[in-house]
Design an enzyme around this catalytic site. Sequence first.
Site, short mmCIF file in Angstrom:
data_model
loop_
_atom_site.label_atom_id
_atom_site.label_comp_id
_atom_site.label_asym_id
_atom_site.label_seq_id
_atom_site.Cartn_x
_atom_site.Cartn_y
_atom_site.Cartn_z
N GLU A 213 -2.55 2.95 -2.14
CA GLU A 213 -2.85 1.88 -3.09
C GLU A 213 -1.57 1.15 -3.50
OE1 GLU A 213 -5.10 3.35 -6.41
OE2 GLU A 213 -6.98 3.40 -5.28
N GLU A 305 -11.81 4.79 -0.33
CA GLU A 305 -11.93 5.47 -1.61
C GLU A 305 -12.86 4.69 -2.51
OE1 GLU A 305 -8.20 6.84 -3.35
OE2 GLU A 305 -8.98 6.39 -5.36
#
Length: 385
Positions: A213, A305
Amino acid sequence: MAWNASTDDSGTVKDYRVHEGSAVVATVTGTTATISGLGASTTHTYTVTARDASGNESARSASVTATTQPGNGGGGTPVAANGQLHVCGTKLCNKNGKQIQLRGMSTHGLQWYRQCVTGGSLNALATDWKADVVRLSMYIQEDGYETDPRRFTDLVHSLIEQVSAEGMYVIVDWHMLTPGDPNHNLSRARTFFAEIAQRHAARPNILYEIANEPNGVSWNSIKSYAEQVIPVIRAQDPDGIVLVGTRAWSSLGVSDGSSETEVVNNPVNASNIMYTFHFYAASHGSQYLNALSRAADRIPMFVTEFGTQNSAGEGANDFTRSQQYLDLMATKKISWVNWNFSDDHRSGAVFTTGTCAAGGPWTGTTRLKEAGVWVRDRIRTADDF
């Protein structure tokens, strides 16, 4: 495979390594090894070496060659049915060129919840949950990889072998989060992925997620990082799919007020790659959903995710919004992985607290939280391979 025990003038043989060409595909202490996750009707040649306690390695044994059995169409494990995956246009395709969707689970941080990722829990994912893919979440900071690179690399090697033995695909997740610039870990990433790709290049089930991320950093910086890491993987594994994180916590830039256009108009200069998108349904509404929908029509997307709760993986579940995402992903053949396969205190952890310490039970729903029951049901309704 099996072989006779070796001897050493020091009296101690530490371990044996199984080689396929230049790749080390297994390291064991005994005199047997199982190589799993191989494609159907493929031929493989192996040799074995022995190492002593000082790390001295013997000459290679005589080679042995074997051909795997033919596939059985849509039957068997996900890897047996689909083989080596590749990107075709904006979709994920199997060995026959068919567009497919993978569904599965992500581990929590391996430095914290290794006890939740066992032979029993992985077998349950494969046989009871009927998962196609497991994401191995290896944090870099936060007491993760940087504290002991050798130990964490060896752990990932071992878990890749265990997931492969169950016939599932495995995402090797370089879980950089803080700091948010992936270039902070560029040298570490190149070292790690070079070894992972070298050892597992012969497997058809490995996907490389090179930046979990990215946050607080521009898309150009992320793109530059990707274009320096991908060649390291390609040098060892020309066929493996690489998953590239997008800006603002893999939101395609939406969480920073941008959109998917920055990626669409300036893609990474590499082939056989996909871009990642993360969402948490209680926090990420129609603006995020619409960005994913638009992006999937232009670039290859993989949701590595998501959760049914808020962006911290906590709070009440928003199953209505979650189902809207899942319906979109089914329609557009976007593969997905749910967060997370652990028993931590958050509502997004699928198991009730204490399940992992007790060693299960992993099957059924008796030890699942509400979100666990919900996502298990949806993983079990697999794509038609």
